[in-house]
Write a protein that holds these residues in place. Sequence first.
Motif, short mmCIF file in Angstrom:
data_model
loop_
_atom_site.label_atom_id
_atom_site.label_comp_id
_atom_site.label_asym_id
_atom_site.label_seq_id
_atom_site.Cartn_x
_atom_site.Cartn_y
_atom_site.Cartn_z
N VAL A 159 0.82 -1.21 0.00
CA VAL A 159 0.00 0.00 0.00
C VAL A 159 0.85 1.26 0.00
O VAL A 159 0.32 2.37 -0.15
CB VAL A 159 -0.96 0.02 1.21
N SER A 160 2.17 1.12 0.17
CA SER A 160 3.03 2.30 0.19
C SER A 160 4.36 1.95 -0.44
O SER A 160 4.63 0.80 -0.79
CB SER A 160 3.23 2.80 1.63
N GLY A 161 5.23 2.98 -0.55
CA GLY A 161 6.54 2.78 -1.13
C GLY A 161 6.63 3.38 -2.52
O GLY A 161 5.60 3.67 -3.16
N PRO A 162 7.85 3.58 -3.04
CA PRO A 162 8.03 4.25 -4.33
C PRO A 162 7.34 3.57 -5.50
O PRO A 162 6.92 4.23 -6.45
CB PRO A 162 9.56 4.23 -4.52
N ALA A 219 -2.95 1.92 -4.87
CA ALA A 219 -2.66 1.44 -3.51
C ALA A 219 -3.88 0.78 -2.88
O ALA A 219 -3.75 -0.15 -2.06
CB ALA A 219 -2.18 2.60 -2.65
N ASP A 220 -5.07 1.22 -3.25
CA ASP A 220 -6.29 0.63 -2.70
C ASP A 220 -6.51 -0.80 -3.19
O ASP A 220 -7.31 -1.54 -2.61
CB ASP A 220 -7.51 1.48 -3.09
N TYR A 221 -5.80 -1.20 -4.26
CA TYR A 221 -5.96 -2.53 -4.83
C TYR A 221 -4.77 -3.44 -4.51
O TYR A 221 -4.70 -4.56 -5.01
CB TYR A 221 -6.11 -2.42 -6.35
N ALA A 222 -3.86 -2.99 -3.67
CA ALA A 222 -2.63 -3.72 -3.42
C ALA A 222 -2.90 -5.10 -2.81
O ALA A 222 -3.86 -5.29 -2.04
CB ALA A 222 -1.72 -2.92 -2.49
N VAL A 223 -2.02 -6.03 -3.13
CA VAL A 223 -2.12 -7.37 -2.54
C VAL A 223 -2.12 -7.28 -1.02
O VAL A 223 -2.91 -7.97 -0.35
CB VAL A 223 -0.94 -8.24 -3.03
N GLU A 224 -1.26 -6.45 -0.46
CA GLU A 224 -1.18 -6.30 0.99
C GLU A 224 -2.52 -5.93 1.60
O GLU A 224 -2.90 -6.44 2.67
CB GLU A 224 -0.14 -5.24 1.33
N ARG A 225 -3.27 -5.08 0.93
CA ARG A 225 -4.58 -4.64 1.45
C ARG A 225 -5.63 -5.75 1.34
O ARG A 225 -6.53 -5.86 2.17
CB ARG A 225 -5.03 -3.39 0.71
N GLN A 226 -5.52 -6.56 0.29
CA GLN A 226 -6.55 -7.57 0.03
C GLN A 226 -6.25 -8.94 0.65
O GLN A 226 -7.14 -9.77 0.78
CB GLN A 226 -6.73 -7.75 -1.48
N GLN A 233 2.40 4.36 -11.72
CA GLN A 233 1.27 3.82 -10.96
C GLN A 233 0.50 5.00 -10.35
O GLN A 233 1.06 5.75 -9.55
CB GLN A 233 1.75 2.89 -9.85
N PRO A 234 -0.77 5.16 -10.67
CA PRO A 234 -1.53 6.24 -10.02
C PRO A 234 -1.77 5.93 -8.54
O PRO A 234 -1.68 4.78 -8.11
CB PRO A 234 -2.86 6.24 -10.80
N GLU A 235 -2.08 6.96 -7.77
CA GLU A 235 -2.25 6.80 -6.33
C GLU A 235 -3.34 5.79 -5.98
O GLU A 235 -3.23 5.05 -5.00
CB GLU A 235 -2.57 8.15 -5.68
N TRP A 236 -4.39 5.74 -6.80
CA TRP A 236 -5.52 4.86 -6.46
C TRP A 236 -5.14 3.38 -6.48
O TRP A 236 -5.85 2.55 -5.88
CB TRP A 236 -6.72 5.11 -7.37
N GLY A 271 5.61 -1.66 -3.80
CA GLY A 271 6.11 -3.02 -3.63
C GLY A 271 6.47 -3.74 -4.89
O GLY A 271 6.96 -4.88 -4.83
N PHE A 272 6.26 -3.11 -6.04
CA PHE A 272 6.66 -3.74 -7.31
C PHE A 272 8.16 -3.95 -7.36
O PHE A 272 8.64 -5.01 -7.78
CB PHE A 272 6.20 -2.85 -8.48
N GLY A 273 8.94 -2.95 -6.92
CA GLY A 273 10.38 -3.02 -6.93
C GLY A 273 10.95 -3.00 -5.52
O GLY A 273 10.24 -2.73 -4.54
N THR A 274 12.22 -3.28 -5.43
CA THR A 274 12.88 -3.36 -4.14
C THR A 274 13.62 -2.07 -3.77
O THR A 274 14.10 -1.94 -2.65
CB THR A 274 13.90 -4.51 -4.13
N GLY A 275 13.72 -1.15 -4.69
CA GLY A 275 14.47 0.08 -4.44
C GLY A 275 13.63 1.31 -4.64
O GLY A 275 12.39 1.27 -4.58
N ASP A 276 14.31 2.43 -4.90
CA ASP A 276 13.64 3.71 -5.06
C ASP A 276 13.32 4.04 -6.52
O ASP A 276 12.73 5.09 -6.80
CB ASP A 276 14.50 4.83 -4.48
#
Length: 566
Positions: free
Chosen positions: A445-448, A468-475, A463-466, A451-456
């Motif tokens: 739900v957060s990060g540069p 994050a609402d669909y992230a694996v972590e959230r679901q 990726q648009p802000e919205w 969570g797709f990549g391991t760095g910055d």
Amino acid sequence: MSLAASDTQSSPHSSVPPWWRQAVVYQIYPRSFADANGDGLGDLAGITGRIDYLADLGVEAVWLSPFYPSALADGGYDVADYRDVDPRLGTLGDFDAMLAALHARDIKIIVDIVPNHSSNLHEWFQEAVAAGRGAPERERYIFREGSGPDGAEPPTDWVSTFGGPAWTRVADGQWYLHNFAPEQPDFNWDHPDVREDFLTTLRFWSDRGVDGFRIDVAHMLTKDLTEPLPSRDELALIPVDGNHPLLDRDDVHDIYAQWRSVFNSYTPPRTAVAEAWVERSRIPLYARPESLGQSFNFDLLLADFDAAQFLQVVTDNLELAARSGSSSTWVLSNHDVVRHPTRYGLPRPERLAGGGPAVRHGETWLRSRGTDPVLDAERGRRRAAAATMFLLGLPGSAYLYQGEELGLHEVVEIDATERQDPHFFRTAGHDIGRDGCRVPLPWQVSGPSLGFGTGDAAPHLPQPEWMADYAVERQQDDPESMLSLYRTALALRAQWQTSEALEWVESGRPDVLSFRRPNGWRVVTNFGQKPYRLDEGPIALSSTADVGPDDGVVAAESTVWIAPQG
């Protein structure tokens, strides 16, 4: 009424039906799945690191879109070397490690083969350009003299699939054919080198342990370019019935008969599925056991969320599967089309002047950057869940596209400077292209890069802000999430996909489809706006979270599965 594909076709080495006949296959677009080295581009190690996710999801196979060395003029479908890995995505060692990890979790792998054209960086094409007029190296591709007094005009006025001329001129004045981007010159499949080299490629990957192949534009390989070449208008009047100069020629199946001999030389035989945009009656030619063995049907990609259309699609394609002896394939989204939650959340798709469906629903919406018409995202999600459960209940194989299990919508928030699709550039932006369904997945739900990549590093598409609402972590732990629905549906499906037969059950309403499988499971989809009262139960699974097992209804725009009684 009962319909069934053949339940008896099996490999020449076994009486057990092949695994692919009813498999759930998950398409991975490698550059957008997971990035292990943090450079903003997905890679093979990223896939290996997410195999537990795939196993928990419940898929039986992965279809890997091109991962070969490529300049990315067309998202990897411009292949510079068919027997290697793009160094930005890894190495052959990384491929072998990924394959071993998939097989350890009992997940098969299908790799993409792109035989109509190569990259213009392929060593053969580089040799052809350097060799000059009349050189044998040019015969592996399709070179012609230009038209007009000095040959300065293309040989014909043909237009490529991506827009613009289908011919590009080289420095010595000759022109080469490319049915797609200029960076994708078409092979000459009359040349024995081309035929033999692809047999070598099929053996190369089969020897490494891949289980099958997806064949890109399988209907376009062979061509009749006998002079005089027809004009664009003349070409459009020629029936596509096996003798068209460029499309779906009968002689393409001579190639696939050779390929089938290679596939059948392995134990178990390697599978193949054709991407063949052909007339419905000709699909069985590609799906025959002596040819590729299976062929995509794309009818659900073009259908509205409509009971009559879904009924027609299923009836037609089960009949075609029975004719070929294969099983049907079902797909709602892939890397070339607007994601189905978005299609289903828009008003009735626009229609072309001739009355046929738009090739990609939602193009008008995309061109307006998502402002006109207005997307009803929640309705799109609801319909997508219902359509997916309907599809997963059908006999045959189901192809899922990465991110659909998260309920992802199409991304429109991509600036022209960030776009990558040649559709966009070769039509001066009129065709917005396919980047919106290829945006990297949100794992956190957060990060540069969520969570797709391991760095910055920023992901290669924004990726648009919205998202994050669909992230694996959230679901992940939400029992009412789309991810949980997919996991539960695939776990149940694995218990009852045996026979390939289907029996339609009269529902009493034109907007409700109901069918039963031979093992007793029943699928009921309500395409309408009013609840539908069931005549049996309890409900084992509903696409709508607020419907319980004993409610006895199918909510509007939803699907339920009913377990066998007794």
